[in-house]
Design an enzyme around this catalytic site. Sequence first.
Site, mmCIF file in Angstrom:
data_model
loop_
_atom_site.group_PDB
_atom_site.id
_atom_site.type_symbol
_atom_site.label_atom_id
_atom_site.label_comp_id
_atom_site.label_asym_id
_atom_site.label_seq_id
_atom_site.Cartn_x
_atom_site.Cartn_y
_atom_site.Cartn_z
ATOM 1 N N HIS A 1 -1.814 3.408 4.602
ATOM 2 C CA HIS A 1 -2.537 4.029 4.049
ATOM 3 C C HIS A 1 -2.670 5.408 4.635
ATOM 4 O O HIS A 1 -2.681 5.590 5.881
ATOM 5 C CB HIS A 1 -3.814 3.504 3.974
ATOM 6 C CG HIS A 1 -4.991 4.059 3.011
ATOM 7 N ND1 HIS A 1 -5.542 5.174 3.178
ATOM 8 C CD2 HIS A 1 -5.176 3.357 1.982
ATOM 9 C CE1 HIS A 1 -6.223 5.393 1.901
ATOM 10 N NE2 HIS A 1 -5.985 4.364 1.229
ATOM 11 N N GLU B 1 0.714 -1.292 -0.004
ATOM 12 C CA GLU B 1 0.023 -0.097 -0.150
ATOM 13 C C GLU B 1 0.793 1.176 0.091
ATOM 14 O O GLU B 1 1.791 1.579 0.903
ATOM 15 C CB GLU B 1 -0.995 0.121 1.158
ATOM 16 C CG GLU B 1 -2.017 1.071 1.573
ATOM 17 C CD GLU B 1 -2.795 1.406 0.183
ATOM 18 O OE1 GLU B 1 -3.159 0.608 -0.356
ATOM 19 O OE2 GLU B 1 -3.062 2.679 -0.240
ATOM 20 N N THR C 1 -5.770 1.801 -5.661
ATOM 21 C CA THR C 1 -5.301 0.285 -5.461
ATOM 22 C C THR C 1 -6.105 -0.539 -6.422
ATOM 23 O O THR C 1 -5.411 -1.447 -6.732
ATOM 24 C CB THR C 1 -5.891 0.002 -3.963
ATOM 25 O OG1 THR C 1 -5.498 0.831 -3.095
ATOM 26 C CG2 THR C 1 -5.346 -1.564 -3.741
HETATM 27 C C1 GP9 Z 1 -9.034 -0.143 0.438
HETATM 28 C C2 GP9 Z 1 -7.753 -0.397 0.059
HETATM 29 C C3 GP9 Z 1 -7.120 1.225 -0.145
HETATM 30 O O1 GP9 Z 1 -9.736 -1.540 0.423
HETATM 31 O O2 GP9 Z 1 -7.590 -0.926 -1.013
HETATM 32 O O3 GP9 Z 1 -7.367 1.941 -1.257
HETATM 33 P P1 GP9 Z 1 -6.917 2.983 -1.901
HETATM 34 O O4 GP9 Z 1 -7.628 4.280 -1.235
HETATM 35 O O5 GP9 Z 1 -5.494 3.076 -1.611
HETATM 36 O O6 GP9 Z 1 -7.302 3.066 -3.265
HETATM 37 MN MN MN Z 2 -3.873 1.717 -2.061
#
Ligand code: GP9
Ligand code: MN
Length: 636
Positions: free
Chosen positions: A414, A257, A299
């Site tokens: 995140h 992430e 993501t």
């Molecule tokens: C949420 C995670 C984060 O399930 O995939 O999403 P993002 O905000 O990084 O797209």
């Molecule tokens: Mn992400």
Amino acid sequence: MKWIKKWAISNGSRLWLFYAAIGMIWFKTYMVQRFQLDLPVESMFQEFILLITPISSSLLLLGFALLFMRKRSNLAVILVSVFTSVILIADLIYYRFYTDFITLPVLFQTKNMSDLGGSIWELFHFTDLWIFLDTIVLLVLAYGKKVPQIRIHRPELVSVFAMAILVFFVNWTMAEMVRPQLLTRTFDRNIVVKSIGSYNYHLYDVVLNSRMKSKKVFADSEDLVDAESYLKSSPQNLPSELQGIAKGKNVFLISLESLQSFVIDRKMFNQEITPFLNDLIEDSFYFENFYHQTGQGKTSDAEFIIDNSLYGLPSGAVYFTHAQNSYTGTPEMLKEEGYTSAVFHANDASFWNRELMYDSMGYDEYFAKPYYTINEENSVGWGLKDIEFFEQSMPLVKSLEKPFYAKFLTLTNHHPYVIEPEDAMIPNFTSGDGSFDRYFATVRYLDESMKRFFEEVKANGLYEDSIFVLYGDHYGISENHNRAMGEFLNKEITPYDSVQLQRVPLIIHIPGTDGERIDTVSGQIDIKPTILNLLGVETPHGMMFGHDLFSANHPNAAVLRNGSFIAEDVLYAQNTCYDRETGVEVEDEACDPYREKAENDLRYSDEIIYGDLLRFMLPDSDMTESEADVEVTPTP
Ligand code: GP9
Ligand code: MN
């Protein structure tokens, strides 16, 4: 002369509130666009364009409000003032995180809203409320009996609309002089907003999205033939030495992430930020010039690009807008080779519309939130901490039939990058920019979670029979943090640097094989063909825009979703061509040979998705429906 004065006084007072509203809406919009969104303005001419951008749409909005609320005209202008303030605040919040503007599909992604709560509060500044000042002034004027109710005559209303159209055309013409084919060619919403203003942009976005919806209805198999011949016209890959080296092995695909490459191999306060990954790289293939290519789907875009070797869309998340399309993703192709496929992610199954999309892409299992034990002690920020996530995933992994293709989506690193003191293994940076300073501790935690993951994979006897593909999904630090980034990297961040900062790590670890640092330019679009080649899977009807990264004739280029691109010797960003090595501006001609290819790649990929063209493909064949002349029932 006297009668003019008289006319002005009487008409002035009956339209006074209207003029006040126009003036104040114009002023607040300009101030937000110029100083809070901080759109880069490079010349006096652009400065002037930005100054006039709010006029046409403000006139249009006020005109419509007065047309439909003739009897309550004061209330009408107040509603327009509130409406415009809400748009500006929404723009600001979105821009602070994404350095981008919201689009219609993103607005309707309400399934994601609840999880975004923390991030939104972090991005909202109390002082933003000044944007509502005009509403307060208008309320006082209108209901403090200071000015009479607006009475606008029909011809005057017509001239308001005429004026709106005229100003818009002047604005557009000037904007086209700076950037030709502004609305037909560009993928960069910042340039569109800079050129026609926020309100006009939102209107344009509505039109664009309605047009996109109609594309599927008119598409036919000929369109697929076009796309196929386009793809076949570029040089085909030479087989690599590693072809089939991982035949029959499990694949662990791990989304790191918000991890960007600038932290790799770097120290802060004399401590490594990613000590485990730095070690892992020594025994792996590490791609130093690997770029994320995501757009608004973040993501989910990364997942989409990686599993399909198609680009995400210029606006919205394809996971939301085209989840019902036919795809031939890696999980589906591997099914034919006897693989089981699964996704592990400790979040709501509906986030990014994953449950539907995973079905369309042929995943067998989706282990989402209900499969994990999540409580206050083991979660932070967006949910289950990554170390816990991997620990709890292991029994589920062991339950999978082998060989498997298993994707893991991490979460702790995140935005807004919160971590508990006991998990912080590196101090915060000291720029004074909150989320930038906190980023390093969550990155360090993610790194630690990867260390624990590998330990567990080994302890569970899964290591030898598997390969590992680790990738950064998208940027974590947006351009909004350029000041802090500049302080950290000890340099001023230029548009060239901003593109270079879109590099994310790609680590391919194959037990028993020595690795190598590879400096070829590449992107997420290349992961699918690379994995398939490592597993020795033939791809006769690939429809892939990427190339095997180990092939000797890999194109050495990457196209970003906003139309920027990076090629062997040049880098193109924001209308400017740079030397890739030095970052020095060079003649536009140096970028020309690549520009057309970059635009075509994005366009053909978009056409495939908009038209749902893969539904015309025949299974187990490299022929399209039209070539084989067989009826295929389109996927609903
Ligand atoms: C949420 C995670 C984060 O399930 O995939 O999403 P993002 O905000 O990084 O797209
Ligand atoms: Mn992400």
